[in-house]
Design an enzyme around this catalytic site. Structure first.
Site, short mmCIF file in Angstrom:
data_model
loop_
_atom_site.label_atom_id
_atom_site.label_comp_id
_atom_site.label_asym_id
_atom_site.label_seq_id
_atom_site.Cartn_x
_atom_site.Cartn_y
_atom_site.Cartn_z
CG HIS A 160 -50.43 -39.83 27.79
ND1 HIS A 160 -50.19 -39.67 29.15
CD2 HIS A 160 -50.44 -38.59 27.26
CE1 HIS A 160 -50.05 -38.38 29.41
NE2 HIS A 160 -50.20 -37.70 28.29
CG ASP A 291 -47.20 -33.23 26.40
OD1 ASP A 291 -48.31 -33.73 26.14
OD2 ASP A 291 -46.67 -33.30 27.52
#
Length: 337
Positions: A160, A291
């Site tokens: 990430h 997401d």
């Protein structure tokens, strides 16, 4: 089934502890407080119910644990987070086939121990690492034992991006403007982290290593020409050191290692970008992700638009099934369903 492999949650005990730590991780806390679905499971379920067969493999949202405390404090935070996520999965296995563990990455030794605990005792399906650890690169030798342990587990690493406004756009300025540190800085962060892992030789050293890059590999698919022919000429632009030795140490072209990464579809409704990434990574290396809940609707838009984009791809149905479900089942060892 549609398995969303990169979406975010904050277990309430962890959320309360994190938000009580004034001054740390503030750059994302404002946004998190404005998204109630991050901690409200009933609200999350109502959104998920809009899409039959939709389930989530979730991870913590930013800020990274390592920005919240010193190396003595973060191991307890990681345990609190992982215990909370494991408890949610245990209570709602039909909604959440698994979770992604978080680690106290400013404490490398504790990170190895927590990874082992989360994977073996809590049933985590892998771990999430951020693209840098308080400015420290992932290929820092201190993290080599962690990569070794994760490769042995034969479960994925989720990468990430992480960057704040403190990364100025220009050397003459103190801060990034217009949230460009996020718009362009995060894809850059992802790409740099991937490149450093390539040149560290980790794919040669750990053949079982599996890494899922967020947001379709950042900049990687679009810059395939620079990664391929460009890096084949590594060293031709540098006069003060011999960079060709790094090519000689690798068993393959740099380009070939970038194709070994996995990537997700979390691109916020940019169908052309999904097509570009799919062309680069291939159907066997692309996984469905939204997401969620980071969108203007605070949770609904990204799921809806990403499903729309994947459904519209002109690909064989067998490839679509891989993206939605098959690749996740294989990588995360979820069974056949």
């Amino acid at each position: 089934m549609k398995i969303d492999i990169f979406c975010h949650i904050l277990p309430r005990p962890y959320f309360e502890r994190m938000t009580s730590m004034a001054g740390r991780g503030a750059y994302m806390q404002k946004r998190i407080r404005e998204i109630p679905v991050m901690v409200d499971l009933e609200m999350r379920f109502r959104i998920m119910d809009q899409h039959p067969g939709y389930v989530q493999i979730f991870s913590l949202a930013a800020p990274p644990i390592e920005v919240l405390g010193d190396p003595d404090a973060t191991p307890d935070l990681a345990r609190l987070a992982n215990d909370g996520m494991a408890e949610i999965v245990a209570k709602h296995p039909d909604r959440f086939p698994g979770f992604i563990a978080s680690l106290p990455l400013n404490n490398p030794e504790a990170s190895v121990r927590e990874a082992d605990r989360a994977l073996t005792e809590l049933g985590a399906r892998g771990v999430q690492l951020f693209s840098n650890i308080n400015g420290r690169p992932l290929d820092d030798p201190a993290y080599l034992p962690l990569f070794e342990r994760l490769a042995q587990a034969d479960l994925p690493i989720w990468i990430h991006p992480s960057r704040t406004a403190k990364f100025a756009d220009y050397a003459t300025e103190d801060r990034s403007k217009y949230e460009l540190w996020w718009v362009f800085g995060w894809p850059y962060e992802t790409s740099i982290a991937m490149a450093r892992i390539v040149f560290a030789g980790y794919f040669d050293r750990f053949p079982q290593l599996k890494i899922i890059s967020h947001h379709m590999g950042g900049m990687i698919p679009y810059f395939a020409g620079r990664i391929g022919p460009g890096l084949d000429q590594l060293g031709s632009r540098t006069e003060d050191e011999d960079l060709t030795i790094h090519l000689k140490r690798l068993k393959k072209r740099p380009f070939d290692y970038f194709k070994m990464f996995y990537a997700d579809t979390a691109l916020f409704g940019a169908r052309d970008a999904i097509e570009c990434g799919l062309a680069f990574f291939g159907a066997d290396h692309v996984l469905f992700a939204s997401d969620m809940p980071f969108d203007p609707e605070k949770g609904t838009r990204n799921i809806r638009e990403t499903i729309k984009d994947v459904d519209a791809l002109e690909i064989p149905e067998s490839d679509r099934r891989k993206i939605y479900e098959g690749n996740a089942r294989r990588l995360l060892r979820l069974g056949t369903g």
